[in-house]
Scaffold this active site. Structure first.
Site, PDB file in Angstrom:
ATOM      1  N   GLY A 254       0.838  -1.206   0.000  1.00 11.73           N
ATOM      2  CA  GLY A 254       0.000   0.000   0.000  1.00 11.73           C
ATOM      3  C   GLY A 254       0.866   1.246   0.000  1.00 11.73           C
ATOM      4  O   GLY A 254       0.572   2.231   0.678  1.00 11.73           O
TER       5      GLY A 254
ATOM      6  N   ILE B  76      -4.282  10.447  11.540  1.00 12.08           N
ATOM      7  CA  ILE B  76      -3.244  10.976  10.653  1.00 12.08           C
ATOM      8  C   ILE B  76      -3.916  11.548   9.403  1.00 12.08           C
ATOM      9  O   ILE B  76      -4.871  10.951   8.883  1.00 12.08           O
ATOM     10  CB  ILE B  76      -2.267   9.842  10.233  1.00 12.08           C
ATOM     11  CG1 ILE B  76      -1.761   9.061  11.468  1.00 12.08           C
ATOM     12  CG2 ILE B  76      -1.112  10.390   9.416  1.00 12.08           C
ATOM     13  CD1 ILE B  76      -1.035   9.873  12.518  1.00 12.08           C
TER      14      ILE B  76
ATOM     15  N   ASP C 222      -2.890  -7.768  -5.094  1.00 12.57           N
ATOM     16  CA  ASP C 222      -3.755  -7.664  -3.923  1.00 12.57           C
ATOM     17  C   ASP C 222      -3.073  -8.388  -2.763  1.00 12.57           C
ATOM     18  O   ASP C 222      -2.858  -9.601  -2.825  1.00 12.57           O
ATOM     19  CB  ASP C 222      -5.111  -8.318  -4.269  1.00 12.57           C
ATOM     20  CG  ASP C 222      -6.078  -8.341  -3.096  1.00 12.57           C
ATOM     21  OD1 ASP C 222      -5.667  -8.038  -1.950  1.00 12.57           O
ATOM     22  OD2 ASP C 222      -7.252  -8.682  -3.335  1.00 12.57           O
ATOM     23  N   VAL C 223      -2.760  -7.653  -1.702  1.00 12.54           N
ATOM     24  CA  VAL C 223      -1.996  -8.247  -0.589  1.00 12.54           C
ATOM     25  C   VAL C 223      -2.754  -9.349   0.136  1.00 12.54           C
ATOM     26  O   VAL C 223      -2.160 -10.107   0.905  1.00 12.54           O
ATOM     27  CB  VAL C 223      -1.579  -7.183   0.464  1.00 12.54           C
ATOM     28  CG1 VAL C 223      -0.388  -6.391   0.006  1.00 12.54           C
ATOM     29  CG2 VAL C 223      -2.729  -6.298   0.874  1.00 12.54           C
TER      30      VAL C 223
ATOM     31  N   LYS D  95      -6.814  -4.582  13.537  1.00 17.63           N
ATOM     32  CA  LYS D  95      -5.591  -3.913  14.016  1.00 17.63           C
ATOM     33  C   LYS D  95      -5.110  -4.514  15.343  1.00 17.63           C
ATOM     34  O   LYS D  95      -3.910  -4.571  15.610  1.00 17.63           O
ATOM     35  CB  LYS D  95      -5.834  -2.403  14.145  1.00 17.63           C
ATOM     36  CG  LYS D  95      -6.119  -1.709  12.807  1.00 17.63           C
ATOM     37  CD  LYS D  95      -4.965  -1.861  11.834  1.00 17.63           C
ATOM     38  CE  LYS D  95      -5.154  -1.099  10.544  1.00 17.63           C
ATOM     39  NZ  LYS D  95      -4.027  -1.250   9.615  1.00 17.63           N
TER      40      LYS D  95
ATOM     41  N   ALA E 161     -10.702  -4.791  15.291  1.00 19.89           N
ATOM     42  CA  ALA E 161     -10.352  -6.211  15.457  1.00 19.89           C
ATOM     43  C   ALA E 161      -9.160  -6.574  14.567  1.00 19.89           C
ATOM     44  O   ALA E 161      -8.244  -7.282  14.991  1.00 19.89           O
ATOM     45  CB  ALA E 161     -11.552  -7.097  15.120  1.00 19.89           C
TER      46      ALA E 161
ATOM     47  N   ASN F 286       1.644  -2.392   5.357  1.00 23.12           N
ATOM     48  CA  ASN F 286       0.953  -1.113   5.562  1.00 23.12           C
ATOM     49  C   ASN F 286      -0.419  -1.033   4.909  1.00 23.12           C
ATOM     50  O   ASN F 286      -1.273  -0.269   5.352  1.00 23.12           O
ATOM     51  CB  ASN F 286       1.864   0.011   5.014  1.00 23.12           C
ATOM     52  CG  ASN F 286       1.142   1.325   4.889  1.00 23.12           C
ATOM     53  OD1 ASN F 286       0.948   2.035   5.864  1.00 23.12           O
ATOM     54  ND2 ASN F 286       0.703   1.663   3.667  1.00 23.12           N
TER      55      ASN F 286
ATOM     56  N   TYR G  79     -12.486  -2.975  11.827  1.00 22.90           N
ATOM     57  CA  TYR G  79     -11.150  -2.362  11.694  1.00 22.90           C
ATOM     58  C   TYR G  79     -10.337  -2.538  12.984  1.00 22.90           C
ATOM     59  O   TYR G  79      -9.167  -2.933  12.949  1.00 22.90           O
ATOM     60  CB  TYR G  79     -11.335  -0.883  11.353  1.00 22.90           C
ATOM     61  CG  TYR G  79     -10.072  -0.109  11.102  1.00 22.90           C
ATOM     62  CD1 TYR G  79      -9.404  -0.184   9.874  1.00 22.90           C
ATOM     63  CD2 TYR G  79      -9.543   0.747  12.079  1.00 22.90           C
ATOM     64  CE1 TYR G  79      -8.252   0.555   9.638  1.00 22.90           C
ATOM     65  CE2 TYR G  79      -8.400   1.485  11.849  1.00 22.90           C
ATOM     66  CZ  TYR G  79      -7.751   1.386  10.628  1.00 22.90           C
ATOM     67  OH  TYR G  79      -6.613   2.121  10.402  1.00 22.90           O
TER      68      TYR G  79
ATOM     69  N   ARG H 250       0.715   5.835  -1.788  1.00 23.13           N
ATOM     70  CA  ARG H 250       0.229   7.126  -1.268  1.00 23.13           C
ATOM     71  C   ARG H 250       0.150   7.064   0.259  1.00 23.13           C
ATOM     72  O   ARG H 250       0.434   6.027   0.863  1.00 23.13           O
ATOM     73  CB  ARG H 250      -1.133   7.461  -1.861  1.00 23.13           C
ATOM     74  CG  ARG H 250      -2.261   6.487  -1.510  1.00 23.13           C
ATOM     75  CD  ARG H 250      -3.533   6.946  -2.215  1.00 23.13           C
ATOM     76  NE  ARG H 250      -4.567   5.950  -2.263  1.00 23.13           N
ATOM     77  CZ  ARG H 250      -5.639   5.940  -1.464  1.00 23.13           C
ATOM     78  NH1 ARG H 250      -5.769   6.856  -0.536  1.00 23.13           N
ATOM     79  NH2 ARG H 250      -6.567   5.013  -1.617  1.00 23.13           N
TER      80      ARG H 250
HETATM   81  P1  NAP Z   1      -4.638   5.228   2.381  1.00 21.26           P
HETATM   82  O1  NAP Z   1      -4.192   6.593   2.012  1.00 21.26           O
HETATM   83  O2  NAP Z   1      -6.049   4.806   2.115  1.00 21.26           O
HETATM   84  O3  NAP Z   1      -3.622   4.180   1.744  1.00 21.26           O
HETATM   85  C1  NAP Z   1      -3.845   2.797   1.831  1.00 21.26           C
HETATM   86  C2  NAP Z   1      -3.113   2.142   0.695  1.00 21.26           C
HETATM   87  O4  NAP Z   1      -3.357   0.728   0.744  1.00 21.26           O
HETATM   88  C3  NAP Z   1      -3.573   2.655  -0.666  1.00 21.26           C
HETATM   89  O5  NAP Z   1      -2.452   2.917  -1.455  1.00 21.26           O
HETATM   90  C4  NAP Z   1      -4.385   1.485  -1.188  1.00 21.26           C
HETATM   91  O6  NAP Z   1      -4.400   1.342  -2.598  1.00 21.26           O
HETATM   92  C5  NAP Z   1      -3.642   0.307  -0.588  1.00 21.26           C
HETATM   93  N1  NAP Z   1      -4.456  -0.900  -0.604  1.00 21.26           N
HETATM   94  C6  NAP Z   1      -5.742  -1.038  -0.213  1.00 21.26           C
HETATM   95  N2  NAP Z   1      -6.151  -2.305  -0.389  1.00 21.26           N
HETATM   96  C7  NAP Z   1      -5.080  -2.982  -0.904  1.00 21.26           C
HETATM   97  C8  NAP Z   1      -4.891  -4.330  -1.303  1.00 21.26           C
HETATM   98  N3  NAP Z   1      -5.860  -5.250  -1.185  1.00 21.26           N
HETATM   99  N4  NAP Z   1      -3.681  -4.672  -1.812  1.00 21.26           N
HETATM  100  C9  NAP Z   1      -2.689  -3.762  -1.945  1.00 21.26           C
HETATM  101  N5  NAP Z   1      -2.824  -2.475  -1.568  1.00 21.26           N
HETATM  102  C10 NAP Z   1      -4.013  -2.094  -1.055  1.00 21.26           C
HETATM  103  O7  NAP Z   1      -4.441   4.960   3.941  1.00 21.26           O
HETATM  104  P2  NAP Z   1      -3.393   5.537   4.989  1.00 21.26           P
HETATM  105  O8  NAP Z   1      -4.125   6.497   5.851  1.00 21.26           O
HETATM  106  O9  NAP Z   1      -2.118   5.930   4.341  1.00 21.26           O
HETATM  107  O10 NAP Z   1      -3.188   4.220   5.869  1.00 21.26           O
HETATM  108  C11 NAP Z   1      -2.070   3.358   5.736  1.00 21.26           C
HETATM  109  C12 NAP Z   1      -2.117   2.348   6.872  1.00 21.26           C
HETATM  110  O11 NAP Z   1      -2.109   3.039   8.123  1.00 21.26           O
HETATM  111  C13 NAP Z   1      -3.387   1.488   6.875  1.00 21.26           C
HETATM  112  O12 NAP Z   1      -3.069   0.184   7.283  1.00 21.26           O
HETATM  113  C14 NAP Z   1      -4.252   2.151   7.915  1.00 21.26           C
HETATM  114  O13 NAP Z   1      -5.186   1.273   8.486  1.00 21.26           O
HETATM  115  C15 NAP Z   1      -3.203   2.605   8.905  1.00 21.26           C
HETATM  116  N6  NAP Z   1      -3.659   3.688   9.788  1.00 21.26           N
HETATM  117  C16 NAP Z   1      -4.026   4.895   9.265  1.00 21.26           C
HETATM  118  C17 NAP Z   1      -4.473   5.896  10.134  1.00 21.26           C
HETATM  119  C18 NAP Z   1      -4.893   7.253   9.640  1.00 21.26           C
HETATM  120  O14 NAP Z   1      -5.327   8.069  10.472  1.00 21.26           O
HETATM  121  N7  NAP Z   1      -4.770   7.577   8.358  1.00 21.26           N
HETATM  122  C19 NAP Z   1      -4.521   5.648  11.505  1.00 21.26           C
HETATM  123  C20 NAP Z   1      -4.139   4.406  11.989  1.00 21.26           C
HETATM  124  C21 NAP Z   1      -3.691   3.436  11.123  1.00 21.26           C
HETATM  125  P3  NAP Z   1      -5.362   2.204  -3.558  1.00 21.26           P
HETATM  126  O15 NAP Z   1      -4.828   3.585  -3.509  1.00 21.26           O
HETATM  127  O16 NAP Z   1      -5.175   1.586  -4.898  1.00 21.26           O
HETATM  128  O17 NAP Z   1      -6.731   2.053  -2.992  1.00 21.26           O
END
Ligand code: NAP
Length: 243
Positions: free
Chosen positions: A11, A187, A62-63, A158, A156, A89, A154, A14
Site C-alpha cells: 500500500g 493521521i 492484492d496483498v 488492528k 479487530a 501497511n 477495523y 500514497r
Molecule cells: P490510504 O491513504 O487509504 O492508503 C492505503 C493504501 O493501501 C492505498 O495505497 C491502497 O491502494 C492500498 N491498498 C488497499 N487495499 C489494498 C490491497 N488489497 N492490496 C494492496 N494495496 C491495497 O491509507 P493511509 O491512511 O495511508 O493508511 C495506511 C495504513 O495506516 C493502513 O493500514 C491504515 O489502516 C493505517 N492507519 C491509518 C491511520 C490514519 O489516520 N490515516 C490511523 C491508523 C492506522 P489504492 O490507492 O489503490 O486504494
C-alpha cells in the site's frame, strides 16, 4: 545484488506508506512499493522515490491474495535478490455501527488488513531467515489497542496485528528477525479526510493537531534501521491521544 538495504512497503503509492517509503529512501534504502492500483497510477510515487537517488520498483497485486503475493514476492527476490525490511501497511476501512455491520464489511477489512500480513510475511520470511536478518513492521492503529465505536471490524483487524507482531517476535528473535508494530492515531490522509467529527478528535489529542504521514514515517525508520534490539513492540504515535 545491491549493497543497499531493500524495503518492501505494501500500500505504498500514497498516504502513510509513501511517506515511509520516502523516509527509508532518504536513509539510503532501495524501495519496492506494492499497491492494488495499476503501474500508471503508482508512477508519480516511483518518480518521487527515484528523485531521492535510490532505486524504486512497483509491483501491483492484492496483498490479501495468497497466490498473487507468493508469485510477486518470489519475482522480487529473483529480480532484486533480497528484502531486508517489510512494512505491512496496506489497509482499508468499511466503518459502521456493529448492529448494522454486515458480513461483507467484516470479512473485507479482516482480509485486507490482517490476512494480508499473514500472506506477505509468509512469503517474505523464508528469505529473511536465509539472510539471517530482517525487520518487519506492521501498521496497526491506536484503535487496535483501545477500540472505536463504528470500527468493530477495523479495530479487530488492528488488534490482531498486535498479537501477530508479538508472536512472530517470539518465534523469529533467535533468527535475528525483529517484528514490531506502529499504532498511528488520527493521521491526515485520504483515509481520514472524510471524518465528520474532527473537532471532537482534536479536543482529545493533547498535541492539538492531527498527525502527519511523516510523523509515522520517522518511527518506522527508527524501527527499521536505527535499532537492533527492539522487537515485539507496538508503538503508539498519536500525539498523546488515549494516555
Ligand atoms: P490510504 O491513504 O487509504 O492508503 C492505503 C493504501 O493501501 C492505498 O495505497 C491502497 O491502494 C492500498 N491498498 C488497499 N487495499 C489494498 C490491497 N488489497 N492490496 C494492496 N494495496 C491495497 O491509507 P493511509 O491512511 O495511508 O493508511 C495506511 C495504513 O495506516 C493502513 O493500514 C491504515 O489502516 C493505517 N492507519 C491509518 C491511520 C490514519 O489516520 N490515516 C490511523 C491508523 C492506522 P489504492 O490507492 O489503490 O486504494
Amino acid at each position: 545484488m545491491t549493497d543497499r538495504k531493500i524495503a518492501l512497503i505494501t500500500g505504498g503509492s500514497r498516504g502513510i506508506g509513501l511517506a515511509c517509503a520516502k523516509e527509508l529512501a532518504k536513509a539510503g534504502c532501495d524501495i519496492i512499493i506494492n499497491d492494488i492500483c495499476d503501474a500508471e497510477k503508482a508512477q508519480p510515487a516511483i518518480d518521487e522515490l527515484k528523485a531521492l537517488g535510490v532505486n524504486a520498483y512497483f509491483y501491483s497485486f492484492d496483498v490479501s491474495n495468497y497466490d498473487a503475493v507468493k508469485e510477486n514476492v518470489d519475482k522480487m527476490i529473483a529480480e532484486h535478490g533480497k528484502i531486508d525490511i517489510l512494512l505491512n501497511n496496506a489497509g482499508i476501512t468499511r466503518d459502521g455501527l456493529f448492529l448494522r455491520m454486515d458480513m461483507n464489511q467484516w470479512e473485507s477489512v479482516i482480509k485486507v488488513n490482517l490476512t494480508s500480513a499473514f500472506c506477505v510475511t509468509n512469503a517474505v520470511i523464508k528469505y529473511m531467515m536465509k539472510a539471517r536478518q530482517g525487520s518487519i513492521i506492521n501498521m496497526s492503529s491506536i484503535v487496535g489497542r483501545h477500540g472505536n465505536a463504528g470500527q468493530a471490524n477495523y479495530s479487530a483487524s488492528k488488534a490482531g496485528l498486535i498479537g501477530f507482531t508479538q508472536t512472530l517476535a517470539k518465534e523469529f528473535g533467535s533468527r535475528n528477525i525483529r517484528v514490531n508494530a506502529v499504532c498511528p492515531g488520527f493521521i491526515q490522509t485520504a483515509m481520514t479526510a472524510e471524518l465528520a467529527n474532527i473537532d471532537d478528535y482534536l479536543a482529545a489529542i493533547p498535541m492539538k493537531r492531527l498527525g502527519t504521514p511523516e510523523d509515522i514515517a520517522k518511527v518506522v525508520k527508527f524501527l527499521a534501521l536505527d535499532t537492533d534490539y527492539v522487537t515485539g513492540q507496538a508503538i503508539e504515535v498519536a500525539g498523546g491521544l488515549m494516555i
